[in-house]
Design a protein around this motif. Structure first.
Motif, PDB file in Angstrom:
ATOM      1  N   PRO A   6       0.824  -1.218   0.000  1.00  0.00           N
ATOM      2  CA  PRO A   6       0.000   0.000   0.000  1.00  0.00           C
ATOM      3  C   PRO A   6       0.856   1.265   0.000  1.00  0.00           C
ATOM      4  O   PRO A   6       1.965   1.272   0.547  1.00  0.00           O
ATOM      5  CB  PRO A   6      -0.801  -0.124   1.294  1.00  0.00           C
ATOM      6  N   GLU A   7       0.335   2.314  -0.618  1.00  0.00           N
ATOM      7  CA  GLU A   7       1.049   3.583  -0.663  1.00  0.00           C
ATOM      8  C   GLU A   7       1.022   4.250   0.707  1.00  0.00           C
ATOM      9  O   GLU A   7       0.133   3.992   1.536  1.00  0.00           O
ATOM     10  CB  GLU A   7       0.406   4.503  -1.697  1.00  0.00           C
ATOM     11  N   GLU A   8       1.984   5.127   0.938  1.00  0.00           N
ATOM     12  CA  GLU A   8       2.074   5.827   2.220  1.00  0.00           C
ATOM     13  C   GLU A   8       0.826   6.648   2.505  1.00  0.00           C
ATOM     14  O   GLU A   8       0.370   6.742   3.643  1.00  0.00           O
ATOM     15  CB  GLU A   8       3.311   6.728   2.236  1.00  0.00           C
ATOM     16  N   SER A   9       0.280   7.267   1.459  1.00  0.00           N
ATOM     17  CA  SER A   9      -0.929   8.082   1.656  1.00  0.00           C
ATOM     18  C   SER A   9      -2.099   7.215   2.109  1.00  0.00           C
ATOM     19  O   SER A   9      -2.924   7.644   2.938  1.00  0.00           O
ATOM     20  CB  SER A   9      -1.284   8.805   0.360  1.00  0.00           C
ATOM     21  N   THR A  10      -2.167   5.986   1.596  1.00  0.00           N
ATOM     22  CA  THR A  10      -3.217   5.053   2.017  1.00  0.00           C
ATOM     23  C   THR A  10      -3.050   4.676   3.482  1.00  0.00           C
ATOM     24  O   THR A  10      -4.012   4.702   4.264  1.00  0.00           O
ATOM     25  CB  THR A  10      -3.177   3.784   1.147  1.00  0.00           C
ATOM     26  N   LEU A  11      -1.826   4.337   3.862  1.00  0.00           N
ATOM     27  CA  LEU A  11      -1.553   3.984   5.258  1.00  0.00           C
ATOM     28  C   LEU A  11      -1.896   5.136   6.193  1.00  0.00           C
ATOM     29  O   LEU A  11      -2.486   4.935   7.263  1.00  0.00           O
ATOM     30  CB  LEU A  11      -0.086   3.595   5.416  1.00  0.00           C
ATOM     31  N   GLN A  12      -1.558   6.341   5.777  1.00  0.00           N
ATOM     32  CA  GLN A  12      -1.806   7.504   6.622  1.00  0.00           C
ATOM     33  C   GLN A  12      -3.300   7.720   6.847  1.00  0.00           C
ATOM     34  O   GLN A  12      -3.729   7.947   7.991  1.00  0.00           O
ATOM     35  CB  GLN A  12      -1.202   8.761   5.983  1.00  0.00           C
ATOM     36  N   GLN A  13      -4.087   7.625   5.788  1.00  0.00           N
ATOM     37  CA  GLN A  13      -5.531   7.838   5.926  1.00  0.00           C
ATOM     38  C   GLN A  13      -6.190   6.758   6.776  1.00  0.00           C
ATOM     39  O   GLN A  13      -7.104   7.036   7.556  1.00  0.00           O
ATOM     40  CB  GLN A  13      -6.175   7.907   4.549  1.00  0.00           C
ATOM     41  N   ILE A  14      -5.729   5.523   6.628  1.00  0.00           N
ATOM     42  CA  ILE A  14      -6.307   4.442   7.428  1.00  0.00           C
ATOM     43  C   ILE A  14      -5.924   4.596   8.894  1.00  0.00           C
ATOM     44  O   ILE A  14      -6.755   4.404   9.788  1.00  0.00           O
ATOM     45  CB  ILE A  14      -5.859   3.071   6.882  1.00  0.00           C
ATOM     46  N   HIS A  15      -4.690   4.974   9.164  1.00  0.00           N
ATOM     47  CA  HIS A  15      -4.263   5.195  10.550  1.00  0.00           C
ATOM     48  C   HIS A  15      -5.009   6.375  11.169  1.00  0.00           C
ATOM     49  O   HIS A  15      -5.363   6.343  12.361  1.00  0.00           O
ATOM     50  CB  HIS A  15      -2.752   5.416  10.607  1.00  0.00           C
ATOM     51  N   GLU A  16      -5.281   7.403  10.381  1.00  0.00           N
ATOM     52  CA  GLU A  16      -6.040   8.544  10.882  1.00  0.00           C
ATOM     53  C   GLU A  16      -7.458   8.124  11.247  1.00  0.00           C
ATOM     54  O   GLU A  16      -8.007   8.568  12.266  1.00  0.00           O
ATOM     55  CB  GLU A  16      -6.067   9.658   9.832  1.00  0.00           C
ATOM     56  N   LEU A  17      -8.055   7.275  10.418  1.00  0.00           N
ATOM     57  CA  LEU A  17      -9.392   6.762  10.716  1.00  0.00           C
ATOM     58  C   LEU A  17      -9.366   5.928  11.989  1.00  0.00           C
ATOM     59  O   LEU A  17     -10.259   6.048  12.848  1.00  0.00           O
ATOM     60  CB  LEU A  17      -9.902   5.923   9.544  1.00  0.00           C
ATOM     61  N   ALA A  18      -8.352   5.092  12.135  1.00  0.00           N
ATOM     62  CA  ALA A  18      -8.234   4.244  13.325  1.00  0.00           C
ATOM     63  C   ALA A  18      -8.089   5.102  14.585  1.00  0.00           C
ATOM     64  O   ALA A  18      -8.701   4.809  15.623  1.00  0.00           O
ATOM     65  CB  ALA A  18      -7.039   3.297  13.188  1.00  0.00           C
ATOM     66  N   GLN A  19      -7.298   6.149  14.501  1.00  0.00           N
ATOM     67  CA  GLN A  19      -7.123   7.043  15.639  1.00  0.00           C
ATOM     68  C   GLN A  19      -8.413   7.745  15.991  1.00  0.00           C
ATOM     69  O   GLN A  19      -8.776   7.896  17.166  1.00  0.00           O
ATOM     70  CB  GLN A  19      -6.022   8.053  15.340  1.00  0.00           C
ATOM     71  N   LYS A  20      -9.135   8.165  14.978  1.00  0.00           N
ATOM     72  CA  LYS A  20     -10.417   8.841  15.201  1.00  0.00           C
ATOM     73  C   LYS A  20     -11.398   7.917  15.921  1.00  0.00           C
ATOM     74  O   LYS A  20     -12.175   8.349  16.784  1.00  0.00           O
ATOM     75  CB  LYS A  20     -10.995   9.287  13.854  1.00  0.00           C
ATOM     76  N   LEU A  21     -11.367   6.650  15.562  1.00  0.00           N
ATOM     77  CA  LEU A  21     -12.280   5.674  16.160  1.00  0.00           C
ATOM     78  C   LEU A  21     -11.712   5.054  17.438  1.00  0.00           C
ATOM     79  O   LEU A  21     -12.354   4.201  18.040  1.00  0.00           O
ATOM     80  CB  LEU A  21     -12.593   4.560  15.149  1.00  0.00           C
ATOM     81  N   LYS A  22     -10.493   5.465  17.787  1.00  0.00           N
ATOM     82  CA  LYS A  22      -9.803   4.950  18.959  1.00  0.00           C
ATOM     83  C   LYS A  22      -9.606   3.439  18.866  1.00  0.00           C
ATOM     84  O   LYS A  22      -9.880   2.679  19.804  1.00  0.00           O
ATOM     85  CB  LYS A  22     -10.564   5.304  20.240  1.00  0.00           C
ATOM     86  N   VAL A  23      -9.133   3.039  17.675  1.00  0.00           N
ATOM     87  CA  VAL A  23      -8.870   1.625  17.413  1.00  0.00           C
ATOM     88  C   VAL A  23      -7.375   1.409  17.391  1.00  0.00           C
ATOM     89  O   VAL A  23      -6.629   2.168  16.765  1.00  0.00           O
ATOM     90  CB  VAL A  23      -9.456   1.208  16.050  1.00  0.00           C
ATOM     91  N   SER A  24      -6.920   0.397  18.089  1.00  0.00           N
ATOM     92  CA  SER A  24      -5.509   0.050  18.076  1.00  0.00           C
ATOM     93  C   SER A  24      -5.363  -1.458  17.980  1.00  0.00           C
ATOM     94  O   SER A  24      -6.206  -2.206  18.469  1.00  0.00           O
ATOM     95  CB  SER A  24      -4.790   0.558  19.340  1.00  0.00           C
ATOM     96  N   VAL A  25      -4.302  -1.888  17.297  1.00  0.00           N
ATOM     97  CA  VAL A  25      -4.031  -3.311  17.137  1.00  0.00           C
ATOM     98  C   VAL A  25      -2.641  -3.603  17.675  1.00  0.00           C
ATOM     99  O   VAL A  25      -1.671  -3.005  17.210  1.00  0.00           O
ATOM    100  CB  VAL A  25      -4.120  -3.737  15.658  1.00  0.00           C
ATOM    101  N   ASN A  26      -2.547  -4.491  18.636  1.00  0.00           N
ATOM    102  CA  ASN A  26      -1.247  -4.822  19.213  1.00  0.00           C
ATOM    103  C   ASN A  26      -0.506  -5.814  18.331  1.00  0.00           C
ATOM    104  O   ASN A  26      -1.088  -6.695  17.741  1.00  0.00           O
ATOM    105  CB  ASN A  26      -1.439  -5.423  20.616  1.00  0.00           C
TER     106      ASN A  26
END
Length: 292
Positions: A272-292
């Protein structure tokens, strides 16, 4: 990020939005599959739009796909307004199992939402050693309709087929009219006849609206899908099919400037492109989702 790590993250996001864990993992895998087949429009980044649709109430995250009818070679599945990835995955499994039993399996899905890339499901059939085809009949937005040529009056209907090739798969995905993300478009002069066939296999077999009748926009109308699996073991056999595929692939590969060569889609490493990773991580942070 590896495919396994991305699958866990996407599933966690969807579970946070109310999906059951098994179905969330299915959707996550189908999105990764789309990226592997070069269909990034329907890849991991599409989770952002899926979350928006769930929030708007256009997708029921807890929907359960149910069979409406069944024969040894066919099945009709009602997606109950759930994510199309789930119903289409179930339908693909059904088609493969029926093809193993009687040589061919055909499944129609109604009352669904977007399944992502049809090529993903054709590829799943090919991975089972069979010829696979997937059609989908989506609603069109006014913006899309404005781009379509006059002759494409059956709307934008992606379709795909795939076959096993050596230890991988090769497939084609195509659509009608102006559809820039796809590598292969059906010429306008063929859209009427082929569009009619696609409407018959999706809208016709499910009794749903045809694309021109879906006037309320993509989020207020439902999708229909058609999936078919053909087992070569019921005909001349997998060895004969493999020889034919090898011959055809050699022919296509020898013509690097041909439309067939440019349109062929094969598997690529997940990257995946860096921009894709960034947007998905931003969504995860917004939803307070974390994966160990």
């Amino acid at each position: 990020m590896t495919a396994s790590e991305m699958r866990k993250l996407l599933a966690a996001i969807l579970i946070k939005k109310g999906m059951y864990a098994v179905e969330a993992e299915t959707v996550a895998q189908r999105m990764i599959d789309a990226d592997i087949m070069g269909r990034s429009e329907f890849g991991c980044l599409s989770v952002v739009e899926s979350v928006k649709s769930i929030d708007l109430g256009d997708i029921d995250p807890r929907a359960l796909s149910m069979k409406k009818s069944e024969t040894p070679a066919t099945a009709w599945i009602d997606a109950n307004e759930g994510m199309g990835h789930v119903a289409a995955s179930k339908g693909t499994t059904e088609a493969i199992e029926k093809a193993k039993a009687v040589g061919i399996g055909a499944v129609v899905i109604s009352n669904s939402q977007n399944l992502g890339s049809p090529l993903v499901y054709a590829r799943l059939v090919a991975q089972a050693g069979m010829i696979g085809c997937c059609l989908t009949s989506p609603p069109s937005s006014p913006e899309m309709e404005a781009e379509l040529e006059e002759q494409t009056f059956f709307g934008r209907q992606p379709a795909a087929f795939a076959v096993p090739a050596h230890e991988a798969t090769i497939g084609y995905e195509f659509s009608f009219g102006v559809d820039r993300p796809l590598r292969h478009q059906i010429p306008a002069e063929l859209s009427a006849s082929l569009g009619l066939l696609q409407c018959l296999l999706t809208s016709g077999l499910t009794g749903a609206k045809t694309p021109p009748e879906k006037t309320r926009g993509p989020l207020n109308e439902r999708f229909e899908h058609f999936i078919i699996a053909i087992d070569p073991a019921a005909f001349a056999g997998p060895e004969k099919l493999a020889k034919t595929v090898e011959s055809l692939v050699r022919h296509v590969d020898s013509q690097e400037n041909s439309p067939a060569y440019r349109a062929a889609i094969t598997e690529s490493p997940f990257a995946p492109e860096e921009s894709t990773l960034q947007q998905i991580h931003e969504l995860a942070q917004k939803l307070k989702v974390s994966v160990n």
